[in-house]
Design a protein around this motif. Structure first.
Motif, short mmCIF file in Angstrom:
data_model
loop_
_atom_site.label_atom_id
_atom_site.label_comp_id
_atom_site.label_asym_id
_atom_site.label_seq_id
_atom_site.Cartn_x
_atom_site.Cartn_y
_atom_site.Cartn_z
N ARG A 198 1.45 9.09 7.32
CA ARG A 198 2.19 10.26 7.76
C ARG A 198 3.24 10.63 6.72
O ARG A 198 3.58 9.83 5.86
N ALA A 199 3.78 11.84 6.87
CA ALA A 199 4.81 12.30 5.93
C ALA A 199 6.04 11.38 5.94
O ALA A 199 6.77 11.31 4.97
N GLU A 200 6.23 10.64 7.03
CA GLU A 200 7.38 9.74 7.13
C GLU A 200 7.16 8.44 6.36
O GLU A 200 8.09 7.65 6.19
N ASP A 201 5.92 8.18 5.93
CA ASP A 201 5.63 6.92 5.26
C ASP A 201 6.21 6.89 3.84
O ASP A 201 6.30 7.92 3.17
N ARG A 202 6.58 5.68 3.43
CA ARG A 202 7.01 5.45 2.04
C ARG A 202 6.06 4.40 1.46
O ARG A 202 6.02 3.26 1.91
N VAL A 203 5.28 4.81 0.47
CA VAL A 203 4.22 3.96 -0.07
C VAL A 203 4.66 3.39 -1.41
O VAL A 203 5.19 4.12 -2.25
N ALA A 204 4.44 2.08 -1.60
CA ALA A 204 4.78 1.45 -2.89
C ALA A 204 3.62 1.65 -3.85
O ALA A 204 2.46 1.42 -3.50
N SER A 205 3.93 2.07 -5.05
CA SER A 205 2.90 2.26 -6.07
C SER A 205 2.83 1.01 -6.93
O SER A 205 3.62 0.82 -7.84
N ILE A 206 1.89 0.12 -6.60
CA ILE A 206 1.82 -1.19 -7.28
C ILE A 206 0.69 -1.19 -8.31
O ILE A 206 0.85 -1.67 -9.43
N ALA A 207 -0.47 -0.67 -7.95
CA ALA A 207 -1.65 -0.76 -8.83
C ALA A 207 -1.48 0.15 -10.05
O ALA A 207 -0.96 1.26 -9.94
N PRO A 208 -1.91 -0.34 -11.25
CA PRO A 208 -1.87 0.55 -12.41
C PRO A 208 -2.89 1.68 -12.27
O PRO A 208 -3.84 1.57 -11.49
N LEU A 209 -2.68 2.76 -13.01
CA LEU A 209 -3.52 3.95 -12.82
C LEU A 209 -4.97 3.74 -13.25
O LEU A 209 -5.85 4.48 -12.83
N HIS A 210 -5.24 2.73 -14.11
CA HIS A 210 -6.63 2.51 -14.51
C HIS A 210 -7.40 1.70 -13.48
O HIS A 210 -8.57 1.38 -13.67
N PHE A 211 -6.73 1.38 -12.40
CA PHE A 211 -7.30 0.60 -11.29
C PHE A 211 -7.61 1.58 -10.16
O PHE A 211 -6.74 2.40 -9.81
N ASP A 212 -8.80 1.51 -9.54
CA ASP A 212 -9.13 2.51 -8.52
C ASP A 212 -8.22 2.45 -7.30
O ASP A 212 -8.10 3.42 -6.56
N LEU A 213 -7.53 1.30 -7.10
CA LEU A 213 -6.60 1.22 -5.96
C LEU A 213 -5.55 2.33 -6.03
O LEU A 213 -5.03 2.78 -5.01
N SER A 214 -5.20 2.76 -7.25
CA SER A 214 -4.13 3.74 -7.40
C SER A 214 -4.51 5.11 -6.83
O SER A 214 -3.63 5.95 -6.61
#
Lengths: 511, 85
Positions: A198-214
């Motif tokens: 939801r818009a209220e969520d705060r997501v941590a950006s851990i995976a590097p961009l060359h990783f599909d998790l990102s």
């Protein structure tokens, strides 16, 4: 959840739609930098405008080489708005490997840190854009932000190429997995809806961009209006720094590899920090040890956990929501059920489908997230198979269905392994060693998550372990450099004449 | 330089991926900036030192300032060992 996949727009308008719905809400937080969705939309339009002004055409590849930052993420969205293809590369790998990848995809432009751009030598002579500081021969970031911010959207189709993600290749050459707008969008929307982002969520950006998790970090947030918070890169190496940061930023959701979960479970002092806001922990990329998950279930009693499965070629294709009541805390964690729109087949060695439960077969996947193929590599595209009118990817992973209809992962049919969630073809490490003039034969095995190389040298030559590790480090990312290189007089062979890898693994275990 | 600092330097030399950096390594080398310690190497170092000296690093001590140089790592080990029961 009922989102028709045909309704999903292309990635290039995820941000502009978010800006329409959540204009003033935070989209990106990195240190002191705070961008709203309107800010990010504007900045990515400015990036796209620059590419158009410089004559970069639709479909051109655009590299990204630098630490993850708000600017780099704005560049990703801008590249897609310009109709171009993002090629994030691992900027911590040696320049030689970055150049091999760039030579393969022939980018028309590269966004990156000035110090990295200066090391790149690419025959396609790409336009260079320095995101951090001015440098010779590169466009400055200032030129982007001082230009007008008119809305740019080069028309794109869901079948158009959006990303090339390079993964380890068994022949020594990294291979580029081609993901379309539709592939990435299908995953991002599924994940956002399935886990009620939801818009209220705060997501941590851990995976590097060359990783599909990102792709979850960038597009599931845009789909739902959630904010993406980027931690300082150094904190990923220091568990309590990361857990402090997660607490201070009141992070509600994150998606990472089990190796990182293990470090914060064991050394992150979560108990003292609480992490009460963290409601969703998604993990993928490697098998999660039951002990790690069990520890985290206790430390985060209110959080929801899910194991996501899928190679880069299919992004996520199955998932298992961890049932706190049902899971016995010691059994391997199932990889669960197919994601929406995905079909699964288990295929026996004769090519026939495996029926029923309890019998393993190779997992084949069909559905909206299955990649377009490999870039520039018709031979490897044989892994993408037509069967009964559908297109399937043969994963090389073995699995079986248990009695509840869930998939249980068994292992690989080849020499692809995982090191801290990174996909490593042992053949790529062996190829690197074999380029050394003194090495006649090489084999690499993985024991307890570490790579051990064995090498037979040519007559009379005796390179040291350090020399061979240094030689590998010149060609391979750090995580692919063997922990140890053992020089042997002769290799152990099995009855078929192949190098006996089980024997090599035994040698490691018995010192 | 004492034994602990020398042990740390010897270990890091054995792990360094460039002979030139390994040779240049001394008690005041800035390990992160030199690229000697990344997250994988850091975890290996901590595990190795815990086993070698027989202590458990308190979570709160696993912070960047304690791993800046071989000297600061040696200080950390001395402090943690003294505090150990």
């Amino acid at each position: 959840m009922t989102i028709a996949l045909s309704e999903i727009c292309t990635l290039s308008n995820f941000v502009s739609q978010a800006a329409t719905c959540w204009s003033d809400r935070l989209a990106l937080v990195e240190g002191e930098v705070r961008l709203t969705w309107a800010d990010l939309d504007k900045l990515s339009n400015q990036v796209a405008s620059l590419l158009l002004r410089k004559g970069i055409p639709k479909g051109a590849r655009v590299g990204l080489a630098g630490a993850k930052s708000a600017r780099i993420i704005a560049a990703v969205h801008g590249i897609l708005k310009a109709g171009c293809v993002c090629v994030p590369i691992d900027a911590s790998s040696p320049a030689a490997r970055m150049n091999v990848i760039l030579e393969d995809c022939a980018p028309a432009a590269i966004f990156g840190a000035a110090d990295i751009l200066s090391q790149l030598a690419v025959s396609s002579s790409p336009l260079k854009i320095a995101v951090d500081k001015p440098t010779e021969d590169a466009v400055e970031w200032q030129e982007i932000v001082s230009a007008p911010a008119a809305r740019v959207e080069v028309p794109t189709e869901r079948s158009d190429l959006a990303y090339l993600l390079y993964t380890s290749g068994s022949t020594g050459q990294p291979k580029g997995v081609m993901l379309s707008h539709g592939n990435v969008g299908a995953f991002a929307v599924w994940a956002a809806e399935e886990f009620r982002l939801r818009a209220e969520d705060r997501v941590a950006s851990i995976a590097p961009l060359h990783f599909d998790l990102s792709t979850f970090d960038l597009y599931s947030t845009a789909w739902s209006g959630a904010a993406l918070h980027i931690p300082p890169g150094l904190f990923l190496s220091f568990p309590v720094k990361l857990t402090d940061w997660l607490a201070n930023h009141k992070i509600t959701a994150m998606y990472t590899v089990p190796s990182l979960l293990a470090t914060i479970a064991e050394r992150g002092d979560i108990k003292a920090r609480g992490l009460d806001h963290l409601r969703l922990m998604l993990f993928a990329g490697e098998v999660c040890p039951p002990k790690v998950l069990s520890t985290l279930l206790d430390l985060l009693p209110a959080a929801e956990f899910a194991n996501l499965y899928g190679p880069t070629e299919t992004n996520v294709c199955t998932f298992e929501r961890i049932d706190r009541e049902q899971w016995d805390r010691v059994s391997p964690i199932s990889i669960g059920l197919a994601c929406q729109g995905t079909r699964l087949l288990l295929i026996d060695p004769e090519g026939a489908p495996v029926e029923g439960t309890g019998r393993a077969g190779e997992l084949w996947v069909s559905g909206p997230t299955v990649a377009l193929g490999y870039w520039n590599d018709p031979a490897r595209n044989a892994r993408f198979v037509e069967r009964n009118g559908s297109r399937w990817y043969s994963t090389g992973d073995y699995a079986e269905f248990d009695e509840s209809g869930r998939l249980v992962f068994h292992g690989r049919r080849d020499h692809m392994v995982k090191v801290h969630g990174h996909r490593v073809e042992l053949g790529e490490v062996e190829s690197a060693l074999l380029r050394h003039s003194a090495i006649a034969e090489a084999a690499v095995v993985i024991v307890d998550g570490k790579l051990f190389a064995f090498a037979r040298t040519s007559h009379g030559q005796r390179p040291t372990q350090n020399e061979l590790r240094e030689y590998c480090a010149g060609q391979l990312p750090r995580y692919m450099v063997p922990s140890e290189v053992v020089v042997l007089e002769s290799m152990p062979y099995g009855s078929t004449g192949k190098i006996d890898r089980l024997e090599l693994a035994r040698m490691v275990k018995h010192g | 330089m004492d034994d602990i600092e020398q042990t740390v330097i010897d270990y890091l030399r054995s792990r360094a991926l460039q002979n030139s950096t390994a040779r240049a390594l001394d008690g005041s080398s800035r390990l992160m900036e030199m690229g000697i310690l990344d997250s994988l190497e850091l975890m290996s170092l901590v595990t190795h030192m815990e086993q070698f000296y027989g202590f458990t690093l308190p979570d709160g001590e696993f912070v960047p300032e304690n791993f800046e140089t071989p000297g600061s790592i040696a200080d950390l080990i001395r402090r943690v060992r003294t505090g150990a029961p």
